[in-house]
Motif scaffolding. Structure first.
Motif, short mmCIF file in Angstrom:
data_model
loop_
_atom_site.label_atom_id
_atom_site.label_comp_id
_atom_site.label_asym_id
_atom_site.label_seq_id
_atom_site.Cartn_x
_atom_site.Cartn_y
_atom_site.Cartn_z
N ALA A 327 0.83 -1.21 0.00
CA ALA A 327 0.00 0.00 0.00
C ALA A 327 0.86 1.26 0.00
N ARG A 328 1.89 1.29 0.84
CA ARG A 328 2.75 2.47 0.88
C ARG A 328 3.57 2.58 -0.39
N ALA A 329 4.07 1.47 -0.89
CA ALA A 329 4.82 1.50 -2.14
C ALA A 329 3.97 2.06 -3.26
N ARG A 330 2.72 1.65 -3.33
CA ARG A 330 1.82 2.13 -4.38
C ARG A 330 1.56 3.63 -4.23
N ALA A 331 1.37 4.09 -3.00
CA ALA A 331 1.10 5.51 -2.77
C ALA A 331 2.30 6.37 -3.18
N ILE A 332 3.51 5.93 -2.85
CA ILE A 332 4.71 6.68 -3.22
C ILE A 332 4.87 6.71 -4.74
N GLY A 333 4.69 5.55 -5.38
CA GLY A 333 4.82 5.49 -6.82
C GLY A 333 3.82 6.36 -7.55
N GLU A 334 2.59 6.35 -7.10
CA GLU A 334 1.55 7.15 -7.77
C GLU A 334 1.79 8.65 -7.56
N ALA A 335 2.27 9.02 -6.38
CA ALA A 335 2.59 10.44 -6.13
C ALA A 335 3.75 10.89 -7.02
N ALA A 336 4.74 10.03 -7.18
CA ALA A 336 5.87 10.37 -8.05
C ALA A 336 5.42 10.53 -9.49
N ARG A 337 4.55 9.66 -9.95
CA ARG A 337 4.06 9.76 -11.33
C ARG A 337 3.32 11.08 -11.54
N ARG A 338 2.49 11.47 -10.61
CA ARG A 338 1.78 12.74 -10.75
C ARG A 338 2.76 13.91 -10.83
N ARG A 339 3.80 13.86 -10.03
CA ARG A 339 4.78 14.96 -10.00
C ARG A 339 5.53 15.08 -11.32
N VAL A 340 6.03 13.97 -11.84
CA VAL A 340 6.85 14.08 -13.05
C VAL A 340 6.00 14.41 -14.28
N ILE A 341 4.77 13.94 -14.32
CA ILE A 341 3.92 14.29 -15.46
C ILE A 341 3.59 15.78 -15.44
N ALA A 342 3.45 16.34 -14.26
CA ALA A 342 3.13 17.76 -14.15
C ALA A 342 4.33 18.65 -14.43
N HIS A 343 5.54 18.21 -14.07
CA HIS A 343 6.67 19.14 -14.08
C HIS A 343 7.92 18.65 -14.81
N HIS A 344 8.01 17.37 -15.15
CA HIS A 344 9.28 16.85 -15.65
C HIS A 344 9.08 15.92 -16.84
N THR A 345 8.53 16.44 -17.92
CA THR A 345 8.40 15.65 -19.15
C THR A 345 9.39 16.18 -20.19
N TYR A 346 9.68 15.33 -21.17
CA TYR A 346 10.57 15.77 -22.24
C TYR A 346 9.94 16.85 -23.11
N ALA A 347 8.63 16.91 -23.15
CA ALA A 347 7.98 18.02 -23.86
C ALA A 347 8.37 19.35 -23.25
N GLN A 348 8.43 19.39 -21.92
CA GLN A 348 8.84 20.62 -21.24
C GLN A 348 10.33 20.90 -21.45
N ARG A 349 11.15 19.85 -21.43
CA ARG A 349 12.57 20.06 -21.67
C ARG A 349 12.82 20.55 -23.10
N ALA A 350 12.08 20.01 -24.07
CA ALA A 350 12.27 20.42 -25.46
C ALA A 350 11.90 21.88 -25.66
N GLU A 351 10.89 22.35 -24.96
CA GLU A 351 10.55 23.76 -25.05
C GLU A 351 11.70 24.63 -24.53
N GLN A 352 12.35 24.17 -23.48
CA GLN A 352 13.50 24.89 -22.93
C GLN A 352 14.65 24.90 -23.94
N VAL A 353 14.93 23.76 -24.57
CA VAL A 353 15.99 23.67 -25.58
C VAL A 353 15.67 24.58 -26.76
N GLU A 354 14.43 24.52 -27.23
CA GLU A 354 14.02 25.33 -28.38
C GLU A 354 14.23 26.82 -28.10
N ARG A 355 13.80 27.24 -26.93
CA ARG A 355 13.91 28.66 -26.58
C ARG A 355 15.38 29.10 -26.60
N ALA A 356 16.26 28.27 -26.03
CA ALA A 356 17.68 28.61 -25.99
C ALA A 356 18.28 28.65 -27.39
#
Length: 377
Positions: A327-356
């Motif tokens: 149960a705790r492992a699942r909760a940690i994993g699901e919280a991590a997935r929500r965080r990276v989808i919101a803030h750490h995708t390659y789509a976001q990194r590519a926008e940073q590269v493009e701008r530079a």
């Protein structure tokens, strides 16, 4: 308005992750740049048997050019061809063959109106090398590049590169491609309490002994699963199961099959901090419970105890595993997935590269950069 760039990228390999941990990073960045309308040609050598161990065919989002790994003239020929059409020429670190030749060659072939970028996928190691050797040829080549992009390292790496004469330095961190890494189906081959995917490398083996093999030796009732190249002759306890090279297509299953998965940084990246490996985001994207060795900056990417478990040594790894339930492992994993989808995708990194890149080209060509660029992310 979309500014479409023609990018020539010289790296280790984008079609094979065999002895090539940067493959996931390259794929994520390049695929996301293509989605924003840019054209990327990836130049890679036929070396280290990578072409015999491809994970993917040539992708539709990138043109792949494979040159000979035993003939430097072919490498220089491809570099000359790239310079004839590219807006941006990228030399990545760690190509594995002809690195010094290409590092010197990119600024040489660069024409007015083009950008030359050095993209460092192991900045801490590169900096340790060139800071320790004033005769290293890359020291004189560095100021001739328009900018350095780094896989990680944060402000400490930026300051060190600028002190060596880099014109600019920008961290482009690892991230998640949610179309590639997502919650998978467990596979009996990988079933265990703690899993680790890591090739056997000199600057990481000692840390893997501490953070993975020692906890296994003190927890004989637990099952530890070790994937990666080079471990065949390594002595391990009976509760460590070696599964060899795990192809990218099986990473989601691997992450779904263990109660928790482990990330162990290489020495250089652990020392400098701010360097999350691709494994961090792969595991989070798969909603796996991640345990990582401690390094400065982890909280910028995942929140300890809620989205990731952090261990300062092997004893803490073993304690995390002993205290963890599904149960705790699942909760940690699901919280991590929500965080990276919101803030750490390659789509976001590519926008940073493009701008530079667009801003850099505008400066190089003496024109004003467009206000709005590329597709929305």
């Amino acid at each position: 308005m979309t500014a479409s760039l023609d990018i020539a990228f010289f790296g280790s390999s984008i079609v094979s992750a065999y002895w090539n941990g940067a493959a996931t990073y390259y794929r994520g960045i390049v695929r996301a740049l293509a989605a924003r309308g840019h054209r990327v040609t990836f130049y890679e050598p036929d070396a280290y048997d990578r072409q015999k161990h491809r994970d993917i065919d040539d992708p539709p989002w990138c043109r792949v050019v494979v040159y000979r790994g035993d003939d430097e003239r072919d490498a220089l020929r491809q570099l000359t061809i790239a310079a004839q059409h590219a807006d941006v020429i990228v030399k990545a670190s760690g190509v594995g063959v002809y690195d010094a030749l290409l590092e010197a060659g990119v600024p040489e072939v660069r024409r007015p109106g083009q950008l030359a970028i050095f993209w460092d996928v192991d900045a801490a190691a590169t900096l340790d090398r060139i800071e320790g050797d004033t005769r290293d040829p890359f020291r004189s080549a560095l100021p001739r590049y328009d900018a350095v992009f780094t896989y990680g390292g944060g402000d400490p790496v930026v300051r060190r590169y600028l002190a060596l004469g880099a014109r600019a330095c920008l961290p482009i961190y690892n991230a998640l491609d949610p179309d590639t890494h997502f919650p998978g189906t467990p596979d009996a081959r990988f079933r265990g309490d703690l899993g680790l995917l890591a090739n056997r490398l000199p600057d990481r083996e000692r840390r893997i002994e501490e953070f993975f093999l020692r906890p296994a030796s003190t927890s004989p009732e637990r099952r530890f699963v070790l994937g990666g190249n080079g471990w065949g002759d390594k002595h391990v306890t009976p509760n460590v199961i070696k599964v060899g090279h795990v192809y990218t297509a099986d990473h989601n299953a691997f992450n779904a099959s263990c109660l928790a998965v482990l990330n162990v940084a290489r020495d250089s990246m652990a020392n400098v901090g701010f360097s999350p490996a691709t494994r961090v985001f792969e595991a989070a994207g798969a909603a796996a419970c991640l345990i990582t060795d401690a390094w400065e900056g982890i909280e910028l990417f995942l929140e300890p105890e809620r989205e990731v478990l952090v261990a300062k040594d092997g004893d803490e790894v073993a304690e995390h595993v002993r205290r963890l339930d599904e149960a705790r492992a699942r909760a940690i994993g699901e919280a991590a997935r929500r965080r990276v989808i919101a803030h750490h995708t390659y789509a976001q990194r590519a926008e940073q590269v493009e701008r530079a890149l667009v801003q850099g080209l505008a400066t190089e060509r003496g024109i004003a950069a467009p206000v709005s660029l590329g597709a929305a992310t």
